[in-house]
Design a protein around this motif. Structure first.
Motif, mmCIF file in Angstrom:
data_model
loop_
_atom_site.group_PDB
_atom_site.id
_atom_site.type_symbol
_atom_site.label_atom_id
_atom_site.label_comp_id
_atom_site.label_asym_id
_atom_site.label_seq_id
_atom_site.Cartn_x
_atom_site.Cartn_y
_atom_site.Cartn_z
ATOM 1 N N PRO A 164 0.450 -0.973 0.097
ATOM 2 C CA PRO A 164 -0.159 -0.011 -0.226
ATOM 3 C C PRO A 164 1.202 1.251 -0.521
ATOM 4 C CG PRO A 164 -0.316 -0.846 1.821
ATOM 5 C CD PRO A 164 0.411 -2.150 1.395
ATOM 6 N N ALA A 165 2.447 1.366 0.273
ATOM 7 C CA ALA A 165 2.807 2.298 0.339
ATOM 8 C C ALA A 165 3.435 2.255 -0.679
ATOM 9 C CB ALA A 165 3.974 2.655 0.838
ATOM 10 N N SER A 196 1.455 -2.079 -10.879
ATOM 11 C CA SER A 196 0.828 -1.488 -10.403
ATOM 12 C C SER A 196 -0.731 -1.455 -10.421
ATOM 13 C CB SER A 196 0.952 0.453 -10.585
ATOM 14 O OG SER A 196 0.666 0.823 -12.004
ATOM 15 N N ARG A 197 -1.373 -0.790 -10.187
ATOM 16 C CA ARG A 197 -3.225 -1.244 -10.417
ATOM 17 C C ARG A 197 -3.487 -0.195 -10.762
ATOM 18 N NH1 ARG A 197 -5.962 -2.982 -5.330
ATOM 19 N NH2 ARG A 197 -7.832 -2.484 -6.426
#
Length: 95
Positions: free
Chosen positions: A17-18, A35-36
């Motif tokens: 999450p960071a 990445s998303r």
């Protein structure tokens, strides 16, 4: 691209999450990252920043289709909480 080091399911990757990326260990000692945003854009190649190896990520693109809305709401929540923290600090400030 045809020469993948491996094919890995997204469920086998770890979310950071960071840094806001999924990662998976690379044999060189670093880690593959994707990445998303890349997943939302139908990209399925995770790269290792330290070597030339790549992996193909197996996932359902429909799972990441609505991420724009989610990220916007998270950004709004983050900015609201930052503003609240600032206001709280200003109230407690004594000169």
């Amino acid at each position: 691209m045809g020469a993948y080091y491996d094919e890995v399911e997204i469920e086998d990757m770890v979310w950071d999450p960071a840094r806001k990326v999924f990662h998976y260990p690379c044999p060189c000692g670093d880690r593959f990252e994707i990445s998303r945003q890349q997943l939302r854009d139908y990209e399925d190649i995770a790269t290792c920043p330290s070597c030339s190896l790549i992996i193909r990520v197996i996932y359902d693109p429909l799972d990441y289709e609505d991420d724009d809305e989610i990220e916007k709401s998270e950004d709004e929540t983050d900015s609201e909480s930052s503003e609240e923290t600032f206001e709280d600090a200003m109230e407690k400030l004594a000169l």
